[in-house]
Design a protein around this motif. Structure first.
Motif, mmCIF file in Angstrom:
data_model
loop_
_atom_site.group_PDB
_atom_site.id
_atom_site.type_symbol
_atom_site.label_atom_id
_atom_site.label_comp_id
_atom_site.label_asym_id
_atom_site.label_seq_id
_atom_site.Cartn_x
_atom_site.Cartn_y
_atom_site.Cartn_z
ATOM 1 N N GLN A 64 0.931 -1.189 0.092
ATOM 2 C CA GLN A 64 -0.011 -0.278 -0.085
ATOM 3 C C GLN A 64 0.789 1.392 -0.194
ATOM 4 O O GLN A 64 2.051 1.087 0.461
ATOM 5 C CB GLN A 64 -1.014 -0.077 1.306
ATOM 6 C CG GLN A 64 -0.281 -0.142 2.713
ATOM 7 C CD GLN A 64 -1.220 -0.080 3.801
ATOM 8 O OE1 GLN A 64 -2.216 0.277 3.732
ATOM 9 N NE2 GLN A 64 -0.688 -0.713 4.878
ATOM 10 N N TYR A 65 0.206 2.395 -0.273
ATOM 11 C CA TYR A 65 0.983 3.709 -0.408
ATOM 12 C C TYR A 65 -0.108 4.736 0.258
ATOM 13 O O TYR A 65 -1.233 4.695 -0.034
ATOM 14 C CB TYR A 65 1.081 4.140 -1.735
ATOM 15 C CG TYR A 65 1.998 5.303 -1.741
ATOM 16 C CD1 TYR A 65 3.247 5.486 -1.575
ATOM 17 C CD2 TYR A 65 1.211 6.594 -1.978
ATOM 18 C CE1 TYR A 65 3.977 6.977 -1.555
ATOM 19 C CE2 TYR A 65 1.876 7.782 -1.808
ATOM 20 C CZ TYR A 65 3.039 7.904 -1.734
ATOM 21 O OH TYR A 65 3.828 9.266 -1.654
ATOM 22 N N PRO A 66 0.390 5.429 1.420
ATOM 23 C CA PRO A 66 1.884 5.241 1.903
ATOM 24 C C PRO A 66 1.854 4.016 2.723
ATOM 25 O O PRO A 66 0.798 3.494 3.295
ATOM 26 C CB PRO A 66 1.875 6.662 3.017
ATOM 27 C CG PRO A 66 0.341 6.730 3.054
ATOM 28 C CD PRO A 66 -0.322 6.397 1.894
ATOM 29 N N ALA A 67 3.058 3.518 2.867
ATOM 30 C CA ALA A 67 3.265 2.212 3.583
ATOM 31 C C ALA A 67 3.057 2.456 4.925
ATOM 32 O O ALA A 67 3.149 3.364 5.675
ATOM 33 C CB ALA A 67 4.707 1.878 3.604
ATOM 34 N N ALA A 68 2.513 1.512 5.780
ATOM 35 C CA ALA A 68 2.473 1.555 7.439
ATOM 36 C C ALA A 68 3.727 1.004 7.930
ATOM 37 O O ALA A 68 4.512 0.178 7.176
ATOM 38 C CB ALA A 68 1.159 0.728 7.623
ATOM 39 N N ALA A 69 3.730 1.478 9.424
ATOM 40 C CA ALA A 69 5.025 0.923 9.898
ATOM 41 C C ALA A 69 5.020 -0.542 10.023
ATOM 42 O O ALA A 69 6.188 -1.017 9.965
ATOM 43 C CB ALA A 69 4.916 1.539 11.441
ATOM 44 N N ASP A 70 3.985 -1.204 10.049
ATOM 45 C CA ASP A 70 4.189 -2.839 10.065
ATOM 46 C C ASP A 70 4.182 -3.693 9.068
ATOM 47 O O ASP A 70 3.946 -4.962 8.929
ATOM 48 C CB ASP A 70 3.127 -3.370 10.962
ATOM 49 C CG ASP A 70 1.966 -3.002 10.748
ATOM 50 O OD1 ASP A 70 1.599 -2.258 9.889
ATOM 51 O OD2 ASP A 70 0.784 -3.577 11.406
#
Length: 389
Positions: A64-70
């Motif tokens: 996904q964009y924006p990327a998640a921390a996990d």
């Protein structure tokens, strides 16, 4: 391995916002011809590499964009396969995408588990295998989408390697048939090869029937038709509602999950079209038309289409075009174009080229890929629709 969220739980997270965004009709505009559809498909696909590319030589994408921390380093298999298929759909109308398709096809193999899953047969894992990852559970529907894409490639170009891989995938799917007679409604293909997977789904059976029918058409082998009928008959017996639409899945105790997802309506339409082509029995074509009309009424007339994930709708509409390749009508093609244009005008950010289906503004790779697929196929000449699924 955790269940990929876009399977079941994630589809509810952004649907209310998505529906609200689509309540106002798009501004009136000239219906796009193939050239405009292709231009928009290229724009949608180009945004994938800009925002989801991994730039490490793998050819894989991020989830996904924006990327998640996990987030993991790469997307799961199903999102990647839809990026792969978007490139495939573009090659049908723009030969310059052949190199891009070859790149994505090579990357698809980063998910291939040659050692085999729980049934001993090779297939695509749900996450890349070494050196890019540690693999994951095999989902039968994940594999079926790739198998159908390989058949599409073979039908359009005669690609022998694509056909060989489609045959391998079908062998895997067939191995997923439930043989335990103690189960409620024994039979059917399970959703995944995993201890937690107790469901037999419309989406693990009807695409299997579609793949088998395509292989029967290509090879003439009766065994493919035999298995197609088994998948088809089981699903019709246990997961088709009295109104003609298809429920999602049945568990081992016989409990039915009765959600109507759009792709679960589209694929049975396509299966009936192929059964008509194979048998010349017009009863199958009439069944396809009845299911399509019921689905059109449910999703389009009653305003539920934008409450479905775009990656379900891409599969839904492709199968409706397969039907119209036989009926020579244009109703569903027009609905597909109207849907695409409304997404373009109300859910796309011109600055990034990304589509946004929830209030938070993020985009999943599978959403962007499905959007590119829809416009790519809208650019196809009608003669190519018969290669769809």
């Amino acid at each position: 391995m955790p269940m990929f969220p876009s399977r079941r739980v994630m589809v509810g997270s952004g649907l209310a916002a998505m529906t609200a965004m689509a309540t106002a009709p798009a501004a009136a505009a000239e219906r796009p011809g193939p050239a405009r559809a292709l231009s928009r498909a290229i724009a949608a696909y180009s945004a994938i590499e800009r925002h989801f590319g991994t730039n490490d030589g793998s050819g894989l994408v991020r989830e996904q964009y924006p990327a998640a921390a996990d987030d993991r380093p790469y997307s799961y298999e199903w999102p990647f396969s839809q990026v792969h298929i978007a490139a495939l759909d573009l090659t049908a109308v723009d030969a310059t995408y052949e190199a891009e398709l070859a790149r994505r096809s090579r990357s698809q193999e980063h998910f291939w588990n040659a050692g085999g899953g729980t049934t001993g047969l090779p297939g695509y894992d749900s996450y890349p295998v070494a050196p890019y990852g540690s693999g994951g559970d095999m989902f039968y529907d994940d594999n079926e989408w790739v198998g159908l894409a390989k058949v599409q490639r073979h039908l359009q170009t005669g690609d022998a390697a694509a056909l060989a891989r489609a045959k391998e995938i079908f062998a895997l799917v067939r191995s997923g048939w439930d043989t335990d007679t103690s189960h409620a409604a024994p039979g059917g293909v399970f959703w995944a090869q995993a201890d937690w997977s107790h469901d037999r789904n419309t989406v693990s059976n009807m695409p299997g029937a579609q793949l088998a029918l395509r292989l029967h058409q290509i090879t003439g082998k009766a065994d493919y038709l035999h298995w197609a009928r088994r998948f088809y008959d089981w699903t019709n017996s246990h997961l088709q509602s009295p109104g003609g639409l298809y429920w999602d899945h049945l568990d081992l105790e016989g409990t039915i999950e009765k959600t109507f997802w759009s792709y679960n309506q589209g694929v049975p339409v396509g299966v009936n079209v192929l059964l008509y082509e194979v048998t010349r029995d017009r009863a199958y074509l009439r069944r396809a038309e009845r299911i399509a009309e019921a689905a059109y009424d449910y999703y389009v007339t009653q305003g539920r289409l934008f409450a479905q994930p775009v990656f379900f709708n891409s599969i839904f509409f492709k199968n409706l075009l397969l039907l119209e390749s036989a009926t020579r009508k244009d109703k569903y093609h027009q609905a597909m174009a109207d849907y695409a244009d409304q997404v373009w005008s109300t859910m796309r950010d011109p600055a990034t080229g990304l589509v946004h289906f929830n209030a938070a503004g993020g985009t999943e790779a599978i959403q962007q890929a499905a959007f590119a697929q829809i416009y790519a196929v809208l650019a196809w000449p009608r003669a190519k629709w018969r290669t769809l699924y």
